[in-house]
Design a protein around this motif. Structure first.
Motif, mmCIF file in Angstrom:
data_model
loop_
_atom_site.group_PDB
_atom_site.id
_atom_site.type_symbol
_atom_site.label_atom_id
_atom_site.label_comp_id
_atom_site.label_asym_id
_atom_site.label_seq_id
_atom_site.Cartn_x
_atom_site.Cartn_y
_atom_site.Cartn_z
ATOM 1 N N CYS A 50 -22.613 34.113 -5.778
ATOM 2 C CA CYS A 50 -22.276 34.094 -7.205
ATOM 3 C C CYS A 50 -20.756 34.197 -7.396
ATOM 4 O O CYS A 50 -20.011 34.510 -6.459
ATOM 5 C CB CYS A 50 -22.989 35.218 -7.950
ATOM 6 S SG CYS A 50 -22.262 36.861 -7.749
ATOM 7 N N CYS B 23 -18.942 37.371 -6.321
ATOM 8 C CA CYS B 23 -18.865 37.631 -4.867
ATOM 9 C C CYS B 23 -17.975 36.640 -4.128
ATOM 10 O O CYS B 23 -17.725 36.810 -2.941
ATOM 11 C CB CYS B 23 -20.264 37.552 -4.250
ATOM 12 S SG CYS B 23 -21.351 38.907 -4.691
ATOM 13 N N CYS C 35 -28.189 35.613 -6.165
ATOM 14 C CA CYS C 35 -26.989 35.508 -5.325
ATOM 15 C C CYS C 35 -27.332 35.929 -3.897
ATOM 16 O O CYS C 35 -27.928 36.985 -3.673
ATOM 17 C CB CYS C 35 -25.890 36.405 -5.876
ATOM 18 S SG CYS C 35 -24.495 36.616 -4.744
ATOM 19 N N ARG D 266 -25.271 36.832 -1.611
ATOM 20 C CA ARG D 266 -24.455 37.980 -1.173
ATOM 21 C C ARG D 266 -24.914 39.269 -1.843
ATOM 22 O O ARG D 266 -24.994 40.315 -1.207
ATOM 23 C CB ARG D 266 -22.982 37.706 -1.481
ATOM 24 C CG ARG D 266 -22.024 38.792 -1.066
ATOM 25 C CD ARG D 266 -21.686 38.709 0.399
ATOM 26 N NE ARG D 266 -21.105 39.928 0.925
ATOM 27 C CZ ARG D 266 -19.798 40.178 1.024
ATOM 28 N NH1 ARG D 266 -18.933 39.277 0.618
ATOM 29 N NH2 ARG D 266 -19.367 41.308 1.537
ATOM 30 N N CYS D 267 -25.197 39.215 -3.149
ATOM 31 C CA CYS D 267 -25.699 40.405 -3.864
ATOM 32 C C CYS D 267 -27.058 40.836 -3.319
ATOM 33 O O CYS D 267 -27.391 42.011 -3.329
ATOM 34 C CB CYS D 267 -25.864 40.128 -5.354
ATOM 35 S SG CYS D 267 -24.358 39.884 -6.295
HETATM 36 ZN ZN LIG Z 1 -23.132 37.979 -5.903
#
Ligand SMILES: [Zn+2]
Length: 263
Positions: free
Chosen positions: A185, A188, A236, A238-239
């Protein structure tokens, strides 16, 4: 453009756009996760430098993907962050499998996406932060999947795939549905000014946050896709590192984005 939360798929492994699943029962699409189609699923076939190096889990993961999707053949390729998207005009037959234990996996020449109007074939790209672009022309049952990192976006991989769908399959951009699946996202993803410049988004004085999916939405609309036909995943990589692999998060593993039409 609508925001969508990809939910566990009812027709394949991993998560999918629930609206698409409701609307088109003949369509199989989604993005795998760390736990689906098998626990510890990892679809990596190549190292970052392009050398062939399947993960220890690759064989079981690809086999389970084919089983769960109900399609007999999957195609994938070494991805090169370029503009090349390849049409698939007929079901690949006779070629040796890319992985010994996976009967149906065929490797194509290097490219970053696949387009077909052929039923029974699962098109696949591997991702971990890059944007999986899933496309379908419902009337003609033409499908495409594209791996879009910033280099590919800058090179025009999205525009190239839309052109190919129109030229090869009679699926004009104005009638194509686009879904941008789970990817890193904007909060990130911090990148240098050179990335903004390559994408034609100006030149911030220092590293800044980039929402690559927003850039793709703008490009899709410019290429003729109806804004009402574009959906963007809220998710996301990464999240949600507990669910997905994230390259920026330090993972070597890869999920797969896949799409196909049931015979
Ligand atoms: Zn993210």
């Amino acid at each position: 453009m609508t925001l969508v939360r990809d939910e566990p798929s009812v027709r394949g492994p991993g998560v999918a756009n629930p609206h698409w699943e409701r609307e088109w029962p003949w369509l199989v699409h989604g993005v795998t996760t760390r736990r689906a189609p098998v626990d510890g699923a990892d679809f990596r076939l190549f190292d970052a430098d392009g050398s062939w190096n399947p993960s220890p889990e690759a064989e079981a993961s690809w086999r389970a993907l084919l089983d769960a999707s109900g399609l007999e053949v999957a195609v994938a390729a070494r991805q090169v962050h370029g503009r090349e998207v390849r049409p698939l005009r007929s079901r690949p037959a006779g070629a040796p499998s890319a992985l010994p234990g996976v009967e149906g996996l065929r490797l194509r020449d290097p490219c970053d996406g696949h387009v077909t109007g052929e039923a029974g074939v699962l098109l696949a790209v591997t991702v971990a932060d890059c944007v999986p672009v899933l496309m379908v022309h419902p009337g003609r049952r033409v499908v495409a999947v594209v791996h879009a990192g910033w280099r590919g976006v800058a090179a025009g991989v999205l525009e190239g795939s839309l052109e190919l769908m129109a030229r090869e399959q009679g699926a004009p951009a104005g009638e194509v549905r686009v879904h941008l699946g789970p990817a890193i996202c904007g909060r990130c993803y911090e990148v240098g000014p050179e990335v903004f410049e390559a994408l034609g988004l100006g030149s911030p004085p220092s590293p800044a946050h980039l929402d690559l999916r927003r850039a793709l939405v703008d490009r899709a609309r410019t290429a003729g896709v109806d804004g009402r036909h574009i959906s963007v995943s809220e998710r996301c990589t990464r999240c949600e590192r507990d669910v997905f692999y994230s390259h920026r998060g330090g993972d070597a593993g890869r999920q797969v984005a896949y799409i196909g039409v049931r015979s």
